[in-house]
Design a protein around this motif. Sequence first.
Motif, PDB file in Angstrom:
ATOM      1  N   SER A 238       0.109   3.358  -3.225  1.00 17.76           N
ATOM      2  CA  SER A 238      -1.108   4.427  -3.142  1.00 17.76           C
ATOM      3  C   SER A 238      -0.674   5.613  -3.985  1.00 17.76           C
ATOM      4  O   SER A 238       0.466   5.977  -4.532  1.00 17.76           O
ATOM      5  CB  SER A 238      -1.027   4.722  -1.651  1.00 17.76           C
ATOM      6  OG  SER A 238       0.017   5.335  -1.021  1.00 17.76           O
TER       7      SER A 238
ATOM      8  N   ALA B  72       1.428  11.224  -2.648  1.00 14.17           N
ATOM      9  CA  ALA B  72       0.922  12.445  -1.780  1.00 14.17           C
ATOM     10  C   ALA B  72       1.567  13.546  -2.440  1.00 14.17           C
ATOM     11  O   ALA B  72       2.562  13.678  -2.902  1.00 14.17           O
ATOM     12  CB  ALA B  72       1.371  12.263  -0.441  1.00 14.17           C
TER      13      ALA B  72
ATOM     14  N   THR C 224      11.123   4.976   0.925  1.00 11.51           N
ATOM     15  CA  THR C 224      11.147   6.181   1.703  1.00 11.51           C
ATOM     16  C   THR C 224      12.472   6.623   2.242  1.00 11.51           C
ATOM     17  O   THR C 224      13.264   6.081   2.678  1.00 11.51           O
ATOM     18  CB  THR C 224      10.125   5.756   2.801  1.00 11.51           C
ATOM     19  OG1 THR C 224       8.857   5.482   2.165  1.00 11.51           O
ATOM     20  CG2 THR C 224       9.889   7.188   3.721  1.00 11.51           C
TER      21      THR C 224
ATOM     22  N   GLN D 193      -1.355   2.515  -8.913  1.00  9.71           N
ATOM     23  CA  GLN D 193      -0.881   0.993  -8.649  1.00  9.71           C
ATOM     24  C   GLN D 193      -0.719  -0.012  -9.821  1.00  9.71           C
ATOM     25  O   GLN D 193       0.113  -0.745  -9.864  1.00  9.71           O
ATOM     26  CB  GLN D 193      -1.669   0.516  -7.510  1.00  9.71           C
ATOM     27  CG  GLN D 193      -1.711  -0.938  -7.141  1.00  9.71           C
ATOM     28  CD  GLN D 193      -2.536  -1.487  -6.191  1.00  9.71           C
ATOM     29  OE1 GLN D 193      -3.218  -0.862  -5.590  1.00  9.71           O
ATOM     30  NE2 GLN D 193      -2.599  -2.851  -5.987  1.00  9.71           N
TER      31      GLN D 193
ATOM     32  N   ALA E  37       0.762  -1.261   0.046  1.00  6.69           N
ATOM     33  CA  ALA E  37      -0.024  -0.038  -0.099  1.00  6.69           C
ATOM     34  C   ALA E  37       0.689   1.115   0.019  1.00  6.69           C
ATOM     35  O   ALA E  37       0.722   2.293  -0.494  1.00  6.69           O
ATOM     36  CB  ALA E  37      -0.810  -0.132   1.142  1.00  6.69           C
ATOM     37  N   VAL E  38       1.905   1.374   0.737  1.00  8.08           N
ATOM     38  CA  VAL E  38       2.668   2.552   0.719  1.00  8.08           C
ATOM     39  C   VAL E  38       3.610   2.469  -0.584  1.00  8.08           C
ATOM     40  O   VAL E  38       3.707   3.466  -0.975  1.00  8.08           O
ATOM     41  CB  VAL E  38       3.931   2.196   1.875  1.00  8.08           C
ATOM     42  CG1 VAL E  38       5.038   3.290   1.657  1.00  8.08           C
ATOM     43  CG2 VAL E  38       3.276   2.257   3.176  1.00  8.08           C
TER      44      VAL E  38
ATOM     45  N   TYR F 163       5.892   6.808  -3.162  1.00  4.31           N
ATOM     46  CA  TYR F 163       4.333   6.787  -3.160  1.00  4.31           C
ATOM     47  C   TYR F 163       3.809   6.919  -1.709  1.00  4.31           C
ATOM     48  O   TYR F 163       4.168   6.251  -1.165  1.00  4.31           O
ATOM     49  CB  TYR F 163       3.831   5.641  -4.001  1.00  4.31           C
ATOM     50  CG  TYR F 163       4.195   5.638  -5.268  1.00  4.31           C
ATOM     51  CD1 TYR F 163       3.339   5.946  -6.475  1.00  4.31           C
ATOM     52  CD2 TYR F 163       5.388   4.745  -5.948  1.00  4.31           C
ATOM     53  CE1 TYR F 163       3.759   5.952  -7.501  1.00  4.31           C
ATOM     54  CE2 TYR F 163       5.723   4.775  -7.191  1.00  4.31           C
ATOM     55  CZ  TYR F 163       4.955   5.193  -8.158  1.00  4.31           C
ATOM     56  OH  TYR F 163       5.422   5.091  -9.108  1.00  4.31           O
ATOM     57  N   GLY F 164       2.720   7.860  -1.741  1.00  2.00           N
ATOM     58  CA  GLY F 164       2.335   7.797  -0.254  1.00  2.00           C
ATOM     59  C   GLY F 164       2.984   8.615   0.635  1.00  2.00           C
ATOM     60  O   GLY F 164       3.931   9.506   0.280  1.00  2.00           O
ATOM     61  N   GLU F 165       2.877   8.509   1.848  1.00  2.16           N
ATOM     62  CA  GLU F 165       3.515   9.377   2.967  1.00  2.16           C
ATOM     63  C   GLU F 165       4.551   8.536   3.790  1.00  2.16           C
ATOM     64  O   GLU F 165       4.200   7.257   3.858  1.00  2.16           O
ATOM     65  CB  GLU F 165       2.452   9.728   4.059  1.00  2.16           C
ATOM     66  CG  GLU F 165       1.352  10.803   3.295  1.00  2.16           C
ATOM     67  CD  GLU F 165       2.100  12.357   3.309  1.00  2.16           C
ATOM     68  OE1 GLU F 165       3.285  12.438   3.789  1.00  2.16           O
ATOM     69  OE2 GLU F 165       1.557  13.354   2.876  1.00  2.16           O
TER      70      GLU F 165
ATOM     71  N   GLU G  90      10.511   0.106   4.314  1.00  2.37           N
ATOM     72  CA  GLU G  90       9.612   0.520   3.341  1.00  2.37           C
ATOM     73  C   GLU G  90      10.184   0.785   1.960  1.00  2.37           C
ATOM     74  O   GLU G  90      11.327   0.897   1.803  1.00  2.37           O
ATOM     75  CB  GLU G  90       9.160   2.162   3.742  1.00  2.37           C
ATOM     76  CG  GLU G  90       8.632   2.186   4.964  1.00  2.37           C
ATOM     77  CD  GLU G  90       8.327   3.788   5.507  1.00  2.37           C
ATOM     78  OE1 GLU G  90       7.538   4.606   4.856  1.00  2.37           O
ATOM     79  OE2 GLU G  90       8.978   4.117   6.450  1.00  2.37           O
TER      80      GLU G  90
END
Length: 619
Positions: A19, A22, A101, A542, A15-16, A34-36, A98
């Motif tokens: 997604s 952001a 990240t 995705q 999901a991380v 992707y994402g936070e 992750e």
Amino acid sequence: MTKLLPGLLQGSAIAVLCSAAALQAEPSHGIAMYGEPALPEGFTALPYANPDAPTGGRMATAEVGGFDSLNPYILKGSVPWQLSYLTGESLMGRTLDEPFTLYGLLAESVETAEDRSWVEFTLHPEAKFSDGSPVTVEDVIWSFETLGTEGHPRYIGFWEKVESIEETGERKVRLTFNTDDRELALLAGLRPILKKAQWEGKSFAESGLDTVPITSAPYVIEDFEAGRFISLKRDEDYWGADIPFRRGTNVLDEIRLEFFGDETAAFEAFKTGETDFTREFNVARWESQYDFPRVRSGEVVLEELQHGRPSGMTGFVMNTRKPVFEDWRVRQAMIEAFNFEFINEAMTGGAQPRITSYFSNSPLGMEEGPAEGRVREFLLRWEEDLPEGALEGYALPVADGSERNRKGTAAALALLSSAGWVIQNGVLTNEATGEPFAFDILLETGGSENAAIIDMYVQALERIGVTPTVTQVDSAQFKERTDAFDFDMTYFRRGLSLSPGNEQYAYWGAEAADTPGGRNAMGVKSPAVDGLIELLLTSESQDDFFAAAKALDRVLTAGRYVIPIYQWNISRIAYDADLHHPEYIPVFGDWPGWQPDVWWHEEATGETSGAEADAESSQ
């Protein structure tokens, strides 16, 4: 976000990764592809680090080969791979828990545009080099410019996508990009930062053992003897010991790299206690030779760790720049003749599964059978350029395990015949020119396992009228020749992550195929490969990210560039009982950034097992 279980890639990690992107509108402590970021601002420590780990002790590892340079940022020379991780430091640090990240390191914050057309870093006010001088914006700008123009070729591709770099305020530096590439903002955070003043009047590109780069990292090189050992000392005045990303890491007083001529000597050094950490890549040896006295007495701990990384590709690469390997049918014939099942039984007792594709063992790996859905749609964009099997489905041959491998031998001869090669007087010969089929296999001295595999492979090739030469050279010559693509076939290893991006251009992009020192060893030049890498870098959903990765995996695997061998989905490590690591293992597992980074030294209690001691120490 739910914490990842040790060694397993859970749905939360997916999901991380996938997604919706952001929108970054203000300075932040971290940034994700992707994402936070999963960890909040002000987090205590990385989830796989022990913030209370004691300082002291040492770790000594046995390395096979040698070195003739201590500058990991240039093309010249052979450098231990660990140096770029242990003695280098960047604006941000990558977490192993992750997919992609970054958290603040030399930079206390990062800010980027919604479309990531620019990124701005604010330096930590306490950041300083190991000589005590402050890390400045001037040092940052010089490092980017110098690495991009005089550094190792791996830095060139990024620098060509930078439109400008400028100081935008106190401790602030901004990079603006000229290319639509969402990964660039993160890659900028991973460039090593060096001290500009050190290189005034010196040649950066020509340095080796004479000049050790000054950095801001937790370790500095205290002593070395060329080709024999390197002693790295923990900097007791390291500026960042208490920032969240570093807390509880790099606490060992000394990291010592001992170099040996071959694997046997390296293993003996571990058995006698001369070194105290080793990785074992052969499961048969792991199961049969790790019962020596120090293991039985409890002085040495044996441990197996899972991970959620892609398998990557390990095996023997064929250089398509050489006429002998231009034809995919010839490369497939070489794969057919490689009797993996027999070799695997001889080397590992049949215990290690074969790598099936570049991203196998992960959700990015290609699926069996014909391409479907979005994957097929992407592939059809380059239909005329696709290798045989990319659309229809491709799988490695499976032999019956016998030494003769009649099925594989027959398939190899049929493919070679279709490519214009026939056996004459027991020798495979070009039907048109009369020239024998000949090539050389380049190996690095000391790699006894690779040499044993190649010995069996040569015997198999003789059954189809081919007798290749095998050349073994020392580590310096091996690097020099592979940097110059001066080989026909050689050992090959590319580790891949859960967030493939710009490094894919370096591994198999057309531009890298002609760049000395580049990592495109096979020499592939494919519009499909380059196009699919671009899709990876620009995907915002995705479905598209996964489809692009699966499609790229198909094209690379069906290209038949490498003869794959084992995959290592389990890391097998052995170490002194006084060495410890946290019980929690990140999704990337045993990977740069984990060992020796989160390990510490503490005298074993005697009755407590290594795993129990780790758990107690991390509480």
